[in-house]
Design a protein around this motif. Structure first.
Motif, PDB file in Angstrom:
ATOM      1  N   GLU A 168      -4.354   5.912  -7.037  1.00 27.26           N
ATOM      2  CA  GLU A 168      -3.018   5.322  -7.126  1.00 27.26           C
ATOM      3  C   GLU A 168      -2.242   6.123  -8.161  1.00 27.26           C
ATOM      4  OE1 GLU A 168      -1.267   1.183  -8.686  1.00 27.26           O
ATOM      5  OE2 GLU A 168      -2.869   0.994  -7.192  1.00 27.26           O
ATOM      6  N   HIS A 169      -1.180   6.774  -7.724  1.00 30.21           N
ATOM      7  CA  HIS A 169      -0.405   7.677  -8.559  1.00 30.21           C
ATOM      8  C   HIS A 169       0.754   6.926  -9.213  1.00 30.21           C
ATOM      9  CE1 HIS A 169       1.980  11.201  -9.654  1.00 30.21           C
ATOM     10  NE2 HIS A 169       0.876  11.906  -9.501  1.00 30.21           N
ATOM     11  N   PHE A 170       1.184   7.389 -10.397  1.00 31.33           N
ATOM     12  CA  PHE A 170       2.374   6.806 -11.018  1.00 31.33           C
ATOM     13  C   PHE A 170       3.621   7.123 -10.206  1.00 31.33           C
ATOM     14  CE2 PHE A 170      -0.173   6.596 -14.957  1.00 31.33           C
ATOM     15  CZ  PHE A 170       0.107   5.291 -15.311  1.00 31.33           C
ATOM     16  N   VAL A 221       3.624   0.580  -4.350  1.00 33.88           N
ATOM     17  CA  VAL A 221       2.788   1.723  -4.722  1.00 33.88           C
ATOM     18  C   VAL A 221       2.156   2.315  -3.475  1.00 33.88           C
ATOM     19  CG1 VAL A 221       2.281   0.821  -7.026  1.00 33.88           C
ATOM     20  CG2 VAL A 221       0.739   0.301  -5.145  1.00 33.88           C
ATOM     21  N   GLN A 230       3.452  -4.985  -4.813  1.00 33.02           N
ATOM     22  CA  GLN A 230       2.879  -5.815  -5.877  1.00 33.02           C
ATOM     23  C   GLN A 230       4.006  -6.647  -6.478  1.00 33.02           C
ATOM     24  OE1 GLN A 230       1.233  -2.834  -8.470  1.00 33.02           O
ATOM     25  NE2 GLN A 230      -0.550  -2.502  -7.173  1.00 33.02           N
ATOM     26  N   SER A 246       6.119   5.907  -5.883  1.00 33.24           N
ATOM     27  CA  SER A 246       6.229   4.454  -5.948  1.00 33.24           C
ATOM     28  C   SER A 246       7.697   4.061  -6.102  1.00 33.24           C
ATOM     29  CB  SER A 246       5.402   3.896  -7.108  1.00 33.24           C
ATOM     30  OG  SER A 246       5.834   4.431  -8.332  1.00 33.24           O
ATOM     31  N   GLU A 281      -1.276   4.101  -2.202  1.00 37.17           N
ATOM     32  CA  GLU A 281      -2.679   4.378  -2.492  1.00 37.17           C
ATOM     33  C   GLU A 281      -3.144   5.493  -1.568  1.00 37.17           C
ATOM     34  OE1 GLU A 281      -6.582   1.740  -3.227  1.00 37.17           O
ATOM     35  OE2 GLU A 281      -5.825   1.667  -1.173  1.00 37.17           O
ATOM     36  N   ASP A 298      -0.987  12.611 -12.926  1.00 35.20           N
ATOM     37  CA  ASP A 298      -0.573  11.313 -13.491  1.00 35.20           C
ATOM     38  C   ASP A 298      -1.029  10.181 -12.574  1.00 35.20           C
ATOM     39  OD1 ASP A 298       0.744  12.622 -15.562  1.00 35.20           O
ATOM     40  OD2 ASP A 298       2.618  12.730 -14.448  1.00 35.20           O
ATOM     41  N   PHE A 299      -2.241   9.702 -12.778  1.00 38.02           N
ATOM     42  CA  PHE A 299      -2.739   8.620 -11.929  1.00 38.02           C
ATOM     43  C   PHE A 299      -2.967   7.353 -12.739  1.00 38.02           C
ATOM     44  CE2 PHE A 299      -6.472  11.054 -13.225  1.00 38.02           C
ATOM     45  CZ  PHE A 299      -7.366  10.073 -13.636  1.00 38.02           C
ATOM     46  N   LYS A 300      -2.744   6.204 -12.072  1.00 39.75           N
ATOM     47  CA  LYS A 300      -3.028   4.897 -12.670  1.00 39.75           C
ATOM     48  C   LYS A 300      -4.486   4.538 -12.474  1.00 39.75           C
ATOM     49  CE  LYS A 300       1.296   2.811 -11.194  1.00 39.75           C
ATOM     50  NZ  LYS A 300       1.861   1.672 -10.480  1.00 39.75           N
ATOM     51  N   ARG A 301      -4.999   4.844 -11.266  1.00 42.64           N
ATOM     52  CA  ARG A 301      -6.345   4.426 -10.894  1.00 42.64           C
ATOM     53  C   ARG A 301      -6.957   5.493 -10.011  1.00 42.64           C
ATOM     54  NH1 ARG A 301      -8.017   1.534  -6.369  1.00 42.64           N
ATOM     55  NH2 ARG A 301      -5.858   1.320  -5.733  1.00 42.64           N
ATOM     56  N   ARG A 357     -11.016   8.222 -15.521  1.00 39.97           N
ATOM     57  CA  ARG A 357      -9.806   8.025 -16.318  1.00 39.97           C
ATOM     58  C   ARG A 357      -9.645   9.200 -17.267  1.00 39.97           C
ATOM     59  NH1 ARG A 357     -10.920   6.870 -21.436  1.00 39.97           N
ATOM     60  NH2 ARG A 357     -12.986   6.082 -21.926  1.00 39.97           N
TER      61      ARG A 357
END
Length: 195
Positions: free
Chosen positions: A153-155, A72, A63, A158, A74, A135-138, A92
């Motif tokens: 998608e994990h923090f 990142v 990104q 990455s 996925e 700890d996930f973003k999405r 979430r």
């Protein structure tokens, strides 16, 4: 220069990987974090992991941002389903300061048909025990004609790459996060298989 060639040149610049992106490097780091799992490399940016009971895929994505980029990973878990109605559920964490629970919101599909699944996602104790520390973003659950796809998608797992000042940092997937991720996938596989 005509408008179509100008648009094509702009599209080529936009779709180009960021400067300094090294395909597969972040996945190599993740493979070390997930040591002990069976691993099959499908391409430089895609890997298939297996625990014996569970199979999931990891796709690396770059990104681009101003003077930096983030790579990142996925995670994608596929779950067979006998239903084919298009559905999308977004999960979430809830709580302003501390995580207090998990919220599941239907963004596509029949609210009436998905009400039992949404209720289970909010109240399933083993799933909540796995999701709260994760700890996930999405996190999205999507169903189509091929079945369910869990996209996470994990923090961690990455890499942050900055050009000015120049640095590169990989954010590990810790042992605790690895355990929470695998427990989440195991529970979601079981739950989604019923719908």
């Amino acid at each position: 220069m005509n408008s179509s060639s100008w648009l094509q040149n702009l599209s080529d610049v936009w779709d180009r990987p960021p400067s300094g992106y090294r395909p597969g490097v972040t996945l190599g780091q993740l493979r070390r974090d997930l040591a002990g799992l069976e691993c099959e490399v499908a391409s430089p940016t895609r890997v298939q992991f297996s625990t014996g009971d569970l199979e999931f895929e990891v796709q690396e994505r770059a990104q681009a941002q101003l003077l930096m980029h983030i790579v990142v990973c996925e995670f994608v878990l596929r779950v067979p389903s006998q239903q084919t109605e298009a559905t999308k559920i977004v999960l979430r964490h809830t709580g302003a300061i501390r995580r207090q629970g998990v919220a599941a919101r239907l963004s596509e599909g029949s609210a009436q048909a998905m009400a039992p699944l949404l209720e289970r996602l909010h109240a399933d104790a083993p799933l909540l025990a796995a999701l709260l520390p994760l700890d996930f973003k999405r996190l999205e659950l999507q169903r189509d004609a091929q079945g369910w796809q869990v996209r996470l998608e994990h923090f961690g797992a990455s890499e942050v790459v900055n050009r000015l000042p120049g640095f590169r940092r990989y954010i590990r997937l810790t042992h605790e996060q690895r355990a929470a991720l695998l427990a989440t996938f195991t529970r979601l596989y079981s739950l989604l298989g019923e719908f």
